[in-house]
Every structure is written in C-alpha cells, then in structure tokens.
Enzyme design. Structure first.
Site, PDB file in Angstrom:
ATOM      1  N   GLU A  49       5.416 -15.645 -11.806  1.00 21.77           N
ATOM      2  CA  GLU A  49       4.957 -14.307 -11.403  1.00 21.77           C
ATOM      3  C   GLU A  49       4.186 -13.581 -12.501  1.00 21.77           C
ATOM      4  O   GLU A  49       3.191 -12.940 -12.229  1.00 21.77           O
ATOM      5  CB  GLU A  49       6.179 -13.415 -11.082  1.00 21.77           C
ATOM      6  CG  GLU A  49       6.662 -13.493  -9.675  1.00 21.77           C
ATOM      7  CD  GLU A  49       7.723 -12.422  -9.416  1.00 21.77           C
ATOM      8  OE1 GLU A  49       8.760 -12.418 -10.102  1.00 21.77           O
ATOM      9  OE2 GLU A  49       7.495 -11.601  -8.523  1.00 21.77           O
ATOM     10  N   HIS A 100      13.745 -38.124  -7.589  1.00 21.83           N
ATOM     11  CA  HIS A 100      13.233 -38.461  -6.257  1.00 21.83           C
ATOM     12  C   HIS A 100      11.780 -38.036  -6.091  1.00 21.83           C
ATOM     13  O   HIS A 100      11.314 -37.871  -4.967  1.00 21.83           O
ATOM     14  CB  HIS A 100      14.111 -37.811  -5.182  1.00 21.83           C
ATOM     15  CG  HIS A 100      15.514 -38.330  -5.199  1.00 21.83           C
ATOM     16  ND1 HIS A 100      15.847 -39.604  -4.770  1.00 21.83           N
ATOM     17  CD2 HIS A 100      16.662 -37.770  -5.653  1.00 21.83           C
ATOM     18  CE1 HIS A 100      17.141 -39.782  -4.938  1.00 21.83           C
ATOM     19  NE2 HIS A 100      17.669 -38.687  -5.481  1.00 21.83           N
ATOM     20  N   ARG A 125       3.662  -0.287  -4.961  1.00 20.06           N
ATOM     21  CA  ARG A 125       3.348  -0.786  -3.625  1.00 20.06           C
ATOM     22  C   ARG A 125       2.029  -1.549  -3.586  1.00 20.06           C
ATOM     23  O   ARG A 125       1.670  -2.138  -2.560  1.00 20.06           O
ATOM     24  CB  ARG A 125       3.304   0.374  -2.631  1.00 20.06           C
ATOM     25  CG  ARG A 125       4.580   1.176  -2.572  1.00 20.06           C
ATOM     26  CD  ARG A 125       4.493   2.260  -1.540  1.00 20.06           C
ATOM     27  NE  ARG A 125       4.544   1.716  -0.206  1.00 20.06           N
ATOM     28  CZ  ARG A 125       5.647   1.463   0.469  1.00 20.06           C
ATOM     29  NH1 ARG A 125       6.816   1.724  -0.077  1.00 20.06           N
ATOM     30  NH2 ARG A 125       5.610   0.960   1.669  1.00 20.06           N
ATOM     31  N   ASN A 143      -1.113   2.093   5.720  1.00 22.67           N
ATOM     32  CA  ASN A 143      -0.297   1.025   5.145  1.00 22.67           C
ATOM     33  C   ASN A 143       0.171   0.170   6.305  1.00 22.67           C
ATOM     34  O   ASN A 143       0.769   0.691   7.245  1.00 22.67           O
ATOM     35  CB  ASN A 143       0.892   1.639   4.405  1.00 22.67           C
ATOM     36  CG  ASN A 143       1.965   0.607   4.091  1.00 22.67           C
ATOM     37  OD1 ASN A 143       1.656  -0.545   3.828  1.00 22.67           O
ATOM     38  ND2 ASN A 143       3.218   1.024   4.125  1.00 22.67           N
ATOM     39  N   GLY A 144      -0.108  -1.133   6.262  1.00 24.46           N
ATOM     40  CA  GLY A 144       0.336  -2.013   7.348  1.00 24.46           C
ATOM     41  C   GLY A 144      -0.774  -2.949   7.760  1.00 24.46           C
ATOM     42  O   GLY A 144      -1.746  -3.150   7.022  1.00 24.46           O
ATOM     43  N   GLU A 157      15.041 -18.915  -9.802  1.00 25.88           N
ATOM     44  CA  GLU A 157      14.692 -17.550 -10.212  1.00 25.88           C
ATOM     45  C   GLU A 157      13.979 -17.555 -11.578  1.00 25.88           C
ATOM     46  O   GLU A 157      13.024 -16.798 -11.791  1.00 25.88           O
ATOM     47  CB  GLU A 157      15.960 -16.683 -10.241  1.00 25.88           C
ATOM     48  CG  GLU A 157      15.784 -15.250 -10.708  1.00 25.88           C
ATOM     49  CD  GLU A 157      14.787 -14.411  -9.892  1.00 25.88           C
ATOM     50  OE1 GLU A 157      14.341 -14.864  -8.839  1.00 25.88           O
ATOM     51  OE2 GLU A 157      14.442 -13.314 -10.360  1.00 25.88           O
ATOM     52  N   TRP A 181      -2.931  -2.754  -1.571  1.00 24.95           N
ATOM     53  CA  TRP A 181      -2.669  -4.182  -1.788  1.00 24.95           C
ATOM     54  C   TRP A 181      -3.390  -4.875  -0.647  1.00 24.95           C
ATOM     55  O   TRP A 181      -3.015  -4.733   0.516  1.00 24.95           O
ATOM     56  CB  TRP A 181      -1.161  -4.471  -1.737  1.00 24.95           C
ATOM     57  CG  TRP A 181      -0.829  -5.894  -2.049  1.00 24.95           C
ATOM     58  CD1 TRP A 181      -0.609  -6.439  -3.282  1.00 24.95           C
ATOM     59  CD2 TRP A 181      -0.655  -6.962  -1.101  1.00 24.95           C
ATOM     60  NE1 TRP A 181      -0.323  -7.774  -3.160  1.00 24.95           N
ATOM     61  CE2 TRP A 181      -0.346  -8.125  -1.837  1.00 24.95           C
ATOM     62  CE3 TRP A 181      -0.738  -7.056   0.285  1.00 24.95           C
ATOM     63  CZ2 TRP A 181      -0.114  -9.355  -1.229  1.00 24.95           C
ATOM     64  CZ3 TRP A 181      -0.515  -8.278   0.888  1.00 24.95           C
ATOM     65  CH2 TRP A 181      -0.200  -9.420   0.137  1.00 24.95           C
ATOM     66  N   LYS A 184      10.254 -16.093 -12.063  1.00 27.46           N
ATOM     67  CA  LYS A 184       9.899 -15.052 -13.043  1.00 27.46           C
ATOM     68  C   LYS A 184       8.710 -15.517 -13.875  1.00 27.46           C
ATOM     69  O   LYS A 184       7.784 -14.759 -14.110  1.00 27.46           O
ATOM     70  CB  LYS A 184      11.079 -14.754 -13.995  1.00 27.46           C
ATOM     71  CG  LYS A 184      12.200 -13.933 -13.414  1.00 27.46           C
ATOM     72  CD  LYS A 184      11.885 -12.479 -13.174  1.00 27.46           C
ATOM     73  CE  LYS A 184      11.308 -12.219 -11.821  1.00 27.46           C
ATOM     74  NZ  LYS A 184      12.150 -12.224 -10.656  1.00 27.46           N
ATOM     75  N   CYS A 224       0.843  -1.190   0.000  1.00 27.80           N
ATOM     76  CA  CYS A 224       0.000   0.000   0.000  1.00 27.80           C
ATOM     77  C   CYS A 224       0.882   1.245   0.000  1.00 27.80           C
ATOM     78  O   CYS A 224       1.953   1.265   0.601  1.00 27.80           O
ATOM     79  CB  CYS A 224      -0.935   0.089   1.200  1.00 27.80           C
ATOM     80  SG  CYS A 224      -2.043  -1.290   1.364  1.00 27.80           S
ATOM     81  N   LYS A 251       5.243  -4.697  -5.392  1.00 25.34           N
ATOM     82  CA  LYS A 251       6.704  -4.636  -5.498  1.00 25.34           C
ATOM     83  C   LYS A 251       7.348  -4.671  -4.121  1.00 25.34           C
ATOM     84  O   LYS A 251       8.419  -5.248  -3.944  1.00 25.34           O
ATOM     85  CB  LYS A 251       7.086  -3.338  -6.228  1.00 25.34           C
ATOM     86  CG  LYS A 251       8.560  -3.164  -6.462  1.00 25.34           C
ATOM     87  CD  LYS A 251       8.955  -3.698  -7.807  1.00 25.34           C
ATOM     88  CE  LYS A 251      10.433  -3.684  -8.041  1.00 25.34           C
ATOM     89  NZ  LYS A 251      10.899  -4.964  -8.616  1.00 25.34           N
TER      90      LYS A 251
HETATM   91  C1  AGP Z   1      10.590 -10.562  -7.409  1.00 28.41           C
HETATM   92  O1  AGP Z   1      10.321 -10.654  -8.772  1.00 28.41           O
HETATM   93  C2  AGP Z   1       9.416 -10.485  -6.566  1.00 28.41           C
HETATM   94  N1  AGP Z   1       8.586  -9.393  -6.916  1.00 28.41           N
HETATM   95  C3  AGP Z   1       9.600 -10.708  -5.073  1.00 28.41           C
HETATM   96  O2  AGP Z   1       9.899 -12.059  -4.912  1.00 28.41           O
HETATM   97  C4  AGP Z   1      10.673  -9.891  -4.332  1.00 28.41           C
HETATM   98  O3  AGP Z   1      11.940 -10.289  -4.746  1.00 28.41           O
HETATM   99  C5  AGP Z   1      10.512 -10.111  -2.827  1.00 28.41           C
HETATM  100  O4  AGP Z   1       9.251  -9.658  -2.431  1.00 28.41           O
HETATM  101  C6  AGP Z   1      11.583  -9.449  -2.018  1.00 28.41           C
HETATM  102  O5  AGP Z   1      11.579  -8.067  -2.165  1.00 28.41           O
HETATM  103  P1  AGP Z   1      12.821  -7.187  -1.754  1.00 28.41           P
HETATM  104  O6  AGP Z   1      13.976  -7.607  -2.572  1.00 28.41           O
HETATM  105  O7  AGP Z   1      12.384  -5.787  -2.022  1.00 28.41           O
HETATM  106  O8  AGP Z   1      13.076  -7.434  -0.291  1.00 28.41           O
END
Ligand code: AGP
Length: 614
Positions: free
Chosen positions: A494, A510, A27, A103-104, A487, A77, A491, A2, A609
């Site tokens: 996501e 396994h 956010r 926010n929180g 990773e 969010w 990606k 947020c 983000k």
């Molecule tokens: C990455 O593509 C993601 N959006 C997410 O996993 C991110 O890396 C994670 O929330 C950690 O965020 P930060 O690096 O700002 O701590």
C-alpha cells in the site's frame, strides 16, 4: 469515496469548504473543487492533485472568492474518468447555473447521457456525475423549483449517491440527497451545513441529522426542510453529537501513520478497559445483545469485511473456532454479495469495518439482515451507515485514523475479537477457566510489550533501509499468524508500492518457491508454538533457494542466526495472542521502507481511506 461539503450562511464560504475538505481528505485526494455563488453568479474553482493545489488557486483569487457565503466543495477519488481538472467536481450544466458535487456511482449514466445528449446537453467531462448536473438543470427548466428538480432527477438515477446542488437563480439554497452513500446535515445559528462526514462540520456545530436513503433536504441559512422521494414532509431528527472537534495533529511525528502506530499500546488499554476487569470476572460485553441461549446454540458464524478488516476477521475466525468450537467462515464482502450464501436466522453475521462506510460490507450485512441473521458490527465509527444496520454494535474506540494505511484500527479490531471470542467461550463454557484466566492475564500485558517493540524500532528502521530497494517481498506464516503475513504484505504494498505477497508457509513449495532467488526477501513470522518448527522447515527450504531471509520471532534460539540474515525480535507472548504483537514490527517495516523511498506515506497513490463504491 469522495467527500462533499456544503455551506450556506453569512461567513466566508470558501474557508469553511476548504477546511471541511481538509478533514475529508481521507475519502480521496486526486482532485478537488468548489462552486461558489459570487455576487449572483455560480463560479467553479478546481484543481488536479492534492488539496493544496486548490488552496493555492483560492488564495490567488481570495479577494473575489471570499465575498461568497454559499458554496459546495468536493474532494475526489476517481471512478469514471482520470483525475484531471475537467473531471474534478463540481460539475455543471450547459448554462452553468447548476453546480453539483457527488459521491458514489451512477450505474445508468450511459443511458442517461445518451438521452441528455439527444436533448442538446453538451458533456465536458468523462464523469458519471455530469449527467446529474444536466438532469437537474432539465428538471429545473420544467419546474422552476430546485428541490423538485432534484427529487425528479433522483427518480431516474440508478446507483449510489450523495449529492449537493446549488443553482444560480435560487439564492442561498443548497439541495442535497443520498442513496447508499453517507450524508449529514449540520445545524448552526443563521448558517447550515451538509457533508459526507462529521469532521467537516464538527468545528461549527454539534447539532446534526443523518439523512436516510432517498430523503431530500433543502437548506438555507435559517431553514432546513426534509422530504422523502414521494414529496412527503419528514420530521427533522436532530442529534447532539458526542464528538469534540478533531485535532488532526501529527503530535510531532513525521506522518500520521507513525503517530497512529505509536498510539497502539494506549488503544489496547482503552479497548480492554471496562470489559476485562479481573482474571476471574467474566468479560463484560453488553454491546452483544444476542440472547445468551441463542449464542450458546449458534451453529454458524459468517464474517464479512475488506482489506485490513478482513485480516482482523481471519484472526477472529481462528479465535472463535479455537475457543468456542463454532464454525466460522470469513469472506471478502465483495465476494459474499454476489453468490448464493447459506445465511439464515440461525447464523450470526459479523461485519468488520474501520470506517463503517465500506460499500461492499454494508451491502453484505444488509443482505444477511434480510435473511434474518443477527448482525454484529465491529467498527471504529459507531455513527456510520454500517453501525446503523447493527443488532449488536462493538465500537473499537481507536479514535480517528487519518493515515490511509490502517494500523491502530487493526489493533483495536484484533483486541475486540479477543474479547468477543473469550466472552462467547465464557457464555458457552467451552474453555477451561484456568486457560481463560491465563489469556486475560496475557492480554493485560500486551500494551507494555507493544511499547517495548516501539522503543526498539531503530533495529527495524535499519532492516528497512537494507531491504528498501527490493522489487518484491514475500511474507510467510502459518496458523493464527497467516493473517499477520497477509496484513504485513498489504501494508508494504500500500505505501511503498513494492510487490509484496503473504503466503501460508506450507504453500510456498506449491508454486511461489519458483520465484525465489538471491534478490527475494522472505520474511518468516516465526512465533513459538504449534507451528514454529514447521515454519522453520519452510524457511530452510527458502534459504536453500538463496532467498534473503528475515525472521520476525519471539524465539531466542541461537540457531536462527545461521538461517536468517536479519532477525526482528518481539517480546515473548502466547502463540494465540501473537498476532497483536507481530503486526507492529511489520507496520514499522512498511513505514520505514516507504519513508526511505520518499513515498507519500499517509496518502498513497490510487487509494482512499473509505471505499464507498462497490
Ligand atoms: C487498509 O490499510 C486499507 N486502507 C484498506 O484495505 C481497508 O482496510 C479496507 O478498504 C476496508 O476498509 P474498512 O475497514 O473501513 O471497511
């Protein structure tokens, strides 16, 4: 998550609020709203979905709305309650005079809500935030002082929050406070601002003050007053921000993600600049303030991070153990904080975070700090909450990353870990000099090699089209590239919502091998080196189960053509450095699949983000 923003001055408040929210969209973006005092009456305008929906509402009522010179705004969010207009902020009390953005997470909101309902408050949303609106209104009724009402309310609230409040009867005033959530005040000429983050106010002022936890600020056009939770006045610590107004431009690319992928060669150059001067000169890492004797004698390192940053940390572990022989544990911050950890003053704890605002990682480093550990923070935001916890701070200098899917910040984190691991190895003398020189030489060559991958992206685009309709995807790798497989899978899921999983290639048999058939793509990260032959054998096993085989490789071996339906080639590179090359085609693959499927690449569903809740 947020984003909140507040403005009080003489300009059209809604323009500044909407612009601020636009820069805070990273956010959260499931709903948004503003509260404005229009000719003496607090009015709310809210919309579900993207910020554009709120812009449209504002546009349709602009003649009326533009009269207001004070307001607060929010981009959400969802934590409590689905994304909807009724759950969108700002929230208000029974009489509608108080409006609040938050926010929180308020952890004791159920108890508070029950108490407030018993006292006659009627709730209109499912949010935890609405309790604060009613609570502040109740306290205002008792005190007739908005700052005091907020101060008393925060004494009853448990959890994390940054809030901004206006009251219809308190003209030209915003009261704001925070606990474990970021909040910054901006100082202008006859106008002042409050926001979750600098980009929301940098266009108007470079004079800013970060609030500390439990401080309460009262803002009017011509004054900013700060107190602590016990009502003691506090000195304003105004900083001049080294920021330039952020140009959030896609520079001709269709999406920010594609632009950010293309920025990576320059980012590698930037991160290396000034630190890696020549093959023979030691790495200069003045940011690491840990005494060299202590560093030599470190018995243990713990790295905490989440998501993509966690994957960079996994590569970091591999490098530090390989170059320096120091045992390194890597743990998701969200796990680290809820168990008994063997962390003490002899442990170096490294927190890795693009945003520097990830709640779990902030809590993890704070816990470690209490135990006396030296805290090293690797972040893209040296102005963040996490950075302020650091004993040593390594800014990764990737520039603002807009796309929710992290790409260039991952690259900058990786390169920072290479520098850190080599720096530590040089201090410890744990690596032969010629090996160090070779590594440095190869690091300098990386940007050109990434450029070469980007130039050949057409092949990856074709591969993406071929596999875009897959329901699932498996990525396999070993050793230093296990993190690359994770990773790459992260990606893809996501931004395309395809169920993608990364495995160490040795684990395939396994269990996961049971899922393989002619519909399952298996992408092998096949870099020449110690584990090349082993991965090849694992790929053969997958092929024998009719999986659709894709290789990501720097090998020219013609035998690969028989085994793999698709081969994505990258330039030759030392195995230990290969994560920095191998990830680029995987970012592109995820991008082109999502783009082909018509997904919202930069703002994928359900994500934000900056994850500022635990
Ligand atoms: C990455 O593509 C993601 N959006 C997410 O996993 C991110 O890396 C994670 O929330 C950690 O965020 P930060 O690096 O700002 O701590």
């Amino acid at each position: 998550m947020c984003g909140i923003v507040g403005y009080v001055g003489s300009k059209t408040a809604v323009d500044i609020l909407i612009e601020g929210l636009t820069s805070l969209e990273y956010r959260g973006y499931d709903s948004s709203g503003v509260a404005l005092n229009i000719e003496g009456k607090v009015q709310l305008f809210k919309a579900q979905g993207k910020l554009q929906n709120l812009r449209n509402i504002v546009q349709n009522n602009y003649d009326e709305i533009s009269k207001s010179t004070i307001g607060i705004g929010h981009i959400r969010w969802a934590t409590h309650g689905v994304p909807s207009v009724e759950n969108a902020h700002p929230h208000t009390c029974n009489c509608g005079k108080v409006a609040i953005v938050h926010n929180g997470i308020i952890e004791n909101f159920k108890e508070l809500k029950a108490k407030l309902e018993a006292n006659g408050c009627t709730f209109r949303s499912q949010t935890d935030t609405e309790t604060i609106a009613h609570l502040v209104a109740t306290k205002y009724g008792e005190t007739k002082d908005l700052t005091e009402a907020v101060r008393l309310a925060t004494q009853e609230i448990e959890g994390a929050y940054a809030i901004a409040v206006i009251h219809q009867d308190v003209k030209n005033t915003i009261v704001a406070t925070r606990r474990n959530a970021p909040l910054v005040v901006g100082f202008g000429e006859d106008e002042n601002f409050v926001a979750s983050d600098i980009p929301a106010l940098i266009k108007y002022t470079k004079k800013a003050m970060y609030l500390d936890d439990n401080q309460i600020v009262t803002i009017t056009p011509n004054s900013v007053k700060l107190i602590d939770i016990d009502n003691n006045p506090k000195e304003l610590k105004i900083e001049t921000l080294p920021w330039e107004p952020v140009a959030l431009s896609k520079m001709g690319y269709k999406h920010f993600m594609l632009k950010e992928i293309h920025e990576q060669p320059d980012i590698v150059r930037n991160v290396l600049a000034g630190k890696l001067r020549t093959m023979d000169a030691p790495i200069e890492l003045n940011e690491v303030t840990l005494n060299k004797e202590k560093l030599k004698n470190l018995s243990r390192i713990q790295i905490v991070a989440c998501g993509t940053s966690l994957h960079a940390a996994m590569v970091g572990k591999y490098l530090i153990e390989d170059f320096c022989g120091i045992p390194v544990d890597v743990e998701p911050s969200s796990e680290y904080i809820y168990r008994k950890t063997i962390t003490n003053e002899n442990t170096l704890v490294i927190g890795v975070s693009q945003s520097g605002e990830t709640a779990d990682t902030i809590t993890a480093v704070r816990q470690a700090k209490k135990k006396g550990s030296h805290i090293l923070i690797v972040t893209n935001r040296p102005d963040s909450t996490m950075a302020r916890e650091a004993d040593s701070l390594i800014p990764v200098n990737a520039g603002i990353e807009v796309s929710v899917a992290a790409t260039k910040s991952y690259m900058a984190q990786l390169i920072s870990f290479y520098l850190l691991a080599i720096y530590m190895a040089e201090v410890k003398g744990s690596m032969p000099k010629d090996e160090v020189s070779k590594l440095k030489h190869e690091l300098i060559l990386l940007p050109q090699k990434i450029d070469n991958i980007l130039t050949a992206k057409g092949d990856i685009q074709k591969c993406a089209r071929k596999f875009a309709n897959s329901k699932d995807f498996i990525f396999i790798a070993r050793g230093v590239n296990y993190a690359t497989a994770l990773e790459g899978a992260l990606k893809l899921k996501e931004i395309s919502y395809i169920n993608a999983t990364g495995y160490t290639a040795g684990e395939l048999k396994h269990g996961p091998i049971a899922m393989l058939d002619e519909s399952m793509p298996v992408l092998s990260v096949l870099m020449k080196g110690k584990v090349y032959d082993k991965i090849l054998s694992n790929a053969e096993e997958a092929k024998a189960r009719n999986a659709r085989m894709i290789a990501l490789t720097n090998s020219e071996d013609f035998k690969l053509d028989e085994l793999f339906e698709n081969i994505i080639r990258v330039p030759d590179v030392m195995e230990i450095l290969s994560p920095a090359l191998a990830i680029v085609p995987l970012q592109l693959l995820a991008y082109y699949i999502a783009e082909f499927l018509g997904k919202d690449v930069d703002q994928p569903r359900n994500l934000a983000k900056s994850v500022t809740v635990e």
